[in-house]
Design a protein around this motif. Sequence first.
Motif, PDB file in Angstrom:
ATOM      1  N   TYR A 141      22.826 124.844 -63.060  1.00 21.86           N
ATOM      2  CA  TYR A 141      21.692 125.515 -62.424  1.00 21.86           C
ATOM      3  C   TYR A 141      20.363 124.898 -62.876  1.00 21.86           C
ATOM      4  CZ  TYR A 141      25.018 129.164 -61.043  1.00 21.86           C
ATOM      5  OH  TYR A 141      26.073 129.851 -60.509  1.00 21.86           O
ATOM      6  N   ALA A 142      20.289 124.519 -64.145  1.00 21.35           N
ATOM      7  CA  ALA A 142      19.066 123.904 -64.653  1.00 21.35           C
ATOM      8  C   ALA A 142      18.795 122.578 -63.955  1.00 21.35           C
ATOM      9  CB  ALA A 142      19.173 123.696 -66.162  1.00 21.35           C
ATOM     10  N   LEU A 143      19.849 121.801 -63.714  1.00 17.48           N
ATOM     11  CA  LEU A 143      19.692 120.538 -62.995  1.00 17.48           C
ATOM     12  C   LEU A 143      19.325 120.783 -61.541  1.00 17.48           C
ATOM     13  CD1 LEU A 143      22.622 118.423 -64.463  1.00 17.48           C
ATOM     14  CD2 LEU A 143      20.178 117.980 -64.731  1.00 17.48           C
ATOM     15  N   LEU A 144      19.887 121.821 -60.946  1.00 20.03           N
ATOM     16  CA  LEU A 144      19.539 122.155 -59.564  1.00 20.03           C
ATOM     17  C   LEU A 144      18.080 122.555 -59.460  1.00 20.03           C
ATOM     18  CD1 LEU A 144      20.316 122.627 -56.634  1.00 20.03           C
ATOM     19  CD2 LEU A 144      21.086 124.925 -57.268  1.00 20.03           C
ATOM     20  N   ASP A 145      17.608 123.345 -60.417  1.00 17.93           N
ATOM     21  CA  ASP A 145      16.191 123.715 -60.436  1.00 17.93           C
ATOM     22  C   ASP A 145      15.314 122.480 -60.553  1.00 17.93           C
ATOM     23  OD1 ASP A 145      16.776 126.399 -60.231  1.00 17.93           O
ATOM     24  OD2 ASP A 145      16.588 126.813 -62.372  1.00 17.93           O
ATOM     25  N   ALA A 146      15.732 121.535 -61.407  1.00 22.99           N
ATOM     26  CA  ALA A 146      14.970 120.306 -61.580  1.00 22.99           C
ATOM     27  C   ALA A 146      14.965 119.487 -60.297  1.00 22.99           C
ATOM     28  CB  ALA A 146      15.555 119.484 -62.728  1.00 22.99           C
ATOM     29  N   GLU A 147      16.106 119.445 -59.624  1.00 24.10           N
ATOM     30  CA  GLU A 147      16.187 118.706 -58.358  1.00 24.10           C
ATOM     31  C   GLU A 147      15.187 119.254 -57.341  1.00 24.10           C
ATOM     32  OE1 GLU A 147      19.325 118.463 -54.672  1.00 24.10           O
ATOM     33  OE2 GLU A 147      20.158 118.314 -56.698  1.00 24.10           O
ATOM     34  N   ILE A 148      15.126 120.572 -57.221  1.00 27.46           N
ATOM     35  CA  ILE A 148      14.187 121.192 -56.280  1.00 27.46           C
ATOM     36  C   ILE A 148      12.747 120.871 -56.672  1.00 27.46           C
ATOM     37  CG2 ILE A 148      13.312 123.409 -55.445  1.00 27.46           C
ATOM     38  CD1 ILE A 148      16.209 124.468 -55.793  1.00 27.46           C
ATOM     39  N   ALA A 149      12.454 120.945 -57.957  1.00 26.24           N
ATOM     40  CA  ALA A 149      11.091 120.675 -58.426  1.00 26.24           C
ATOM     41  C   ALA A 149      10.702 119.214 -58.208  1.00 26.24           C
ATOM     42  CB  ALA A 149      10.969 121.037 -59.905  1.00 26.24           C
ATOM     43  N   PHE A 150      11.630 118.293 -58.462  1.00 20.24           N
ATOM     44  CA  PHE A 150      11.348 116.872 -58.220  1.00 20.24           C
ATOM     45  C   PHE A 150      11.097 116.622 -56.738  1.00 20.24           C
ATOM     46  CE2 PHE A 150      13.360 115.717 -62.386  1.00 20.24           C
ATOM     47  CZ  PHE A 150      12.299 114.977 -62.869  1.00 20.24           C
ATOM     48  N   ASN A 151      11.888 117.251 -55.885  1.00 24.08           N
ATOM     49  CA  ASN A 151      11.704 117.062 -54.449  1.00 24.08           C
ATOM     50  C   ASN A 151      10.334 117.559 -54.005  1.00 24.08           C
ATOM     51  OD1 ASN A 151      12.986 116.518 -51.666  1.00 24.08           O
ATOM     52  ND2 ASN A 151      12.258 118.609 -51.479  1.00 24.08           N
ATOM     53  N   ASP A 152       9.953 118.743 -54.476  1.00 26.06           N
ATOM     54  CA  ASP A 152       8.651 119.302 -54.099  1.00 26.06           C
ATOM     55  C   ASP A 152       7.509 118.412 -54.578  1.00 26.06           C
ATOM     56  OD1 ASP A 152       9.973 121.414 -52.955  1.00 26.06           O
ATOM     57  OD2 ASP A 152       9.586 122.823 -54.587  1.00 26.06           O
ATOM     58  N   LEU A 153       7.625 117.916 -55.813  1.00 22.23           N
ATOM     59  CA  LEU A 153       6.564 117.083 -56.357  1.00 22.23           C
ATOM     60  C   LEU A 153       6.471 115.748 -55.630  1.00 22.23           C
ATOM     61  CD1 LEU A 153       4.353 116.729 -58.426  1.00 22.23           C
ATOM     62  CD2 LEU A 153       6.073 116.040 -60.108  1.00 22.23           C
ATOM     63  N   LEU A 154       7.609 115.178 -55.288  1.00 22.25           N
ATOM     64  CA  LEU A 154       7.591 113.911 -54.554  1.00 22.25           C
ATOM     65  C   LEU A 154       7.058 114.097 -53.136  1.00 22.25           C
ATOM     66  CD1 LEU A 154      10.901 112.236 -55.758  1.00 22.25           C
ATOM     67  CD2 LEU A 154       8.590 111.326 -56.052  1.00 22.25           C
ATOM     68  N   ARG A 174       3.471 114.032 -53.620  1.00 22.57           N
ATOM     69  CA  ARG A 174       3.010 112.708 -54.036  1.00 22.57           C
ATOM     70  C   ARG A 174       3.010 111.712 -52.877  1.00 22.57           C
ATOM     71  NH1 ARG A 174       2.789 109.401 -58.631  1.00 22.57           N
ATOM     72  NH2 ARG A 174       3.377 107.231 -58.253  1.00 22.57           N
ATOM     73  N   MET A 175       4.036 111.760 -52.030  1.00 21.28           N
ATOM     74  CA  MET A 175       4.185 110.760 -50.976  1.00 21.28           C
ATOM     75  C   MET A 175       3.330 111.064 -49.752  1.00 21.28           C
ATOM     76  SD  MET A 175       5.986 108.950 -52.816  1.00 21.28           S
ATOM     77  CE  MET A 175       5.917 107.551 -51.703  1.00 21.28           C
ATOM     78  N   ARG A 176       2.810 112.275 -49.666  1.00 18.83           N
ATOM     79  CA  ARG A 176       1.855 112.647 -48.608  1.00 18.83           C
ATOM     80  C   ARG A 176       2.365 112.299 -47.209  1.00 18.83           C
ATOM     81  NH1 ARG A 176      -3.038 113.956 -50.899  1.00 18.83           N
ATOM     82  NH2 ARG A 176      -3.293 113.358 -53.087  1.00 18.83           N
ATOM     83  N   GLY A 177       3.609 112.635 -46.955  1.00 14.90           N
ATOM     84  CA  GLY A 177       4.153 112.464 -45.616  1.00 14.90           C
ATOM     85  C   GLY A 177       4.524 111.049 -45.235  1.00 14.90           C
ATOM     86  N   THR A 178       4.594 110.128 -46.211  1.00 14.37           N
ATOM     87  CA  THR A 178       4.910 108.736 -45.884  1.00 14.37           C
ATOM     88  C   THR A 178       6.414 108.472 -45.834  1.00 14.37           C
ATOM     89  OG1 THR A 178       4.781 108.027 -48.207  1.00 14.37           O
ATOM     90  CG2 THR A 178       2.755 107.917 -46.895  1.00 14.37           C
ATOM     91  N   CYS A 179       7.245 109.479 -46.110  1.00 14.83           N
ATOM     92  CA  CYS A 179       8.688 109.307 -45.935  1.00 14.83           C
ATOM     93  C   CYS A 179       9.280 110.608 -45.403  1.00 14.83           C
ATOM     94  CB  CYS A 179       9.373 108.875 -47.220  1.00 14.83           C
ATOM     95  SG  CYS A 179       9.070 109.916 -48.651  1.00 14.83           S
ATOM     96  N   GLU A 180      10.362 110.491 -44.660  1.00 19.10           N
ATOM     97  CA  GLU A 180      10.979 111.655 -44.031  1.00 19.10           C
ATOM     98  C   GLU A 180      11.491 112.632 -45.085  1.00 19.10           C
ATOM     99  OE1 GLU A 180      13.960 110.642 -41.201  1.00 19.10           O
ATOM    100  OE2 GLU A 180      12.842 108.895 -40.480  1.00 19.10           O
ATOM    101  N   SER A 181      11.304 113.909 -44.800  1.00 17.30           N
ATOM    102  CA  SER A 181      11.731 114.944 -45.749  1.00 17.30           C
ATOM    103  C   SER A 181      13.223 114.885 -46.019  1.00 17.30           C
ATOM    104  CB  SER A 181      11.354 116.327 -45.213  1.00 17.30           C
ATOM    105  OG  SER A 181       9.954 116.464 -45.130  1.00 17.30           O
ATOM    106  N   SER A 182      14.017 114.674 -44.979  1.00 16.41           N
ATOM    107  CA  SER A 182      15.475 114.643 -45.150  1.00 16.41           C
ATOM    108  C   SER A 182      15.901 113.472 -46.031  1.00 16.41           C
ATOM    109  CB  SER A 182      16.168 114.561 -43.796  1.00 16.41           C
ATOM    110  OG  SER A 182      15.760 113.406 -43.077  1.00 16.41           O
ATOM    111  N   LYS A 183      15.271 112.315 -45.831  1.00 20.72           N
ATOM    112  CA  LYS A 183      15.599 111.144 -46.650  1.00 20.72           C
ATOM    113  C   LYS A 183      15.179 111.361 -48.098  1.00 20.72           C
ATOM    114  CE  LYS A 183      15.518 107.591 -43.041  1.00 20.72           C
ATOM    115  NZ  LYS A 183      14.891 106.326 -42.567  1.00 20.72           N
ATOM    116  N   LEU A 184      14.050 112.021 -48.278  1.00 16.63           N
ATOM    117  CA  LEU A 184      13.579 112.283 -49.632  1.00 16.63           C
ATOM    118  C   LEU A 184      14.510 113.259 -50.346  1.00 16.63           C
ATOM    119  CD1 LEU A 184      11.409 111.709 -51.712  1.00 16.63           C
ATOM    120  CD2 LEU A 184      10.054 113.573 -50.748  1.00 16.63           C
ATOM    121  N   ARG A 185      14.938 114.304 -49.646  1.00 13.63           N
ATOM    122  CA  ARG A 185      15.872 115.260 -50.256  1.00 13.63           C
ATOM    123  C   ARG A 185      17.174 114.580 -50.655  1.00 13.63           C
ATOM    124  NH1 ARG A 185      14.138 118.772 -46.089  1.00 13.63           N
ATOM    125  NH2 ARG A 185      16.077 118.402 -44.946  1.00 13.63           N
ATOM    126  N   LEU A 186      17.669 113.695 -49.798  1.00 13.79           N
ATOM    127  CA  LEU A 186      18.906 112.978 -50.103  1.00 13.79           C
ATOM    128  C   LEU A 186      18.714 112.060 -51.305  1.00 13.79           C
ATOM    129  CD1 LEU A 186      21.816 112.248 -49.422  1.00 13.79           C
ATOM    130  CD2 LEU A 186      20.934 110.533 -47.804  1.00 13.79           C
TER     131      LEU A 186
END
Length: 206
Positions: A141-154, A157-169
Amino acid sequence: MSDTAISEQNQAGQPGLRQRKKRLLQEAIEEAALKLFVQRGYEETSIQDIAEAVMISPRTFFRYFPSKEAVLLGPTRAVMQAGLEHLRALPPGQSGIEGARDALRIALLRIADLYQQQRRGFLLRYRIAQQVPSVAAFYLYALLDAEIAFNDLLQERMRGTCESSKLRLLVATQVATLRVALEQWLDEGAQSDLQTLLATYLGEGD
């Protein structure tokens, strides 16, 4: 110094006298708890047992840790938070998915470095968690929380320059790679260089 305190000091710098005293007690609580978990078993050890071992009241214990789980998971969450802060502090880089990959790689290697610095404590916690399935699940669960936080921060950071689905993957794949590298490293007694192992695995995924 406790693993949680090490992670916090890496972010906050040198503490004052009052803070050092608090961290000394935190370290004593952690060491007593881990010793009891090994000797008696995690589920068989109560907060009262831990408090008595350090000659404090349960109320004082709760000033430092909200639960027994926090004693085990605190360093993991602190290291993940340090990785997030490292990512947040990075200067702007390349745009697009490759820029996101590069930034995330730097942050994950920072996490690996912090694990390496605290190898003894993480190895002990890992061995305790292996004996208690419910505790092992908290690490996931701690790693899952980190994954969500990294995705949100990226995303920010990327300001829409990459697709959300690709970033999540990308984030899901890279965090899973971190988990596999950590498990292998800990299963082997934390003897190898975790950063090198993780860098190799991240490279293989490119």
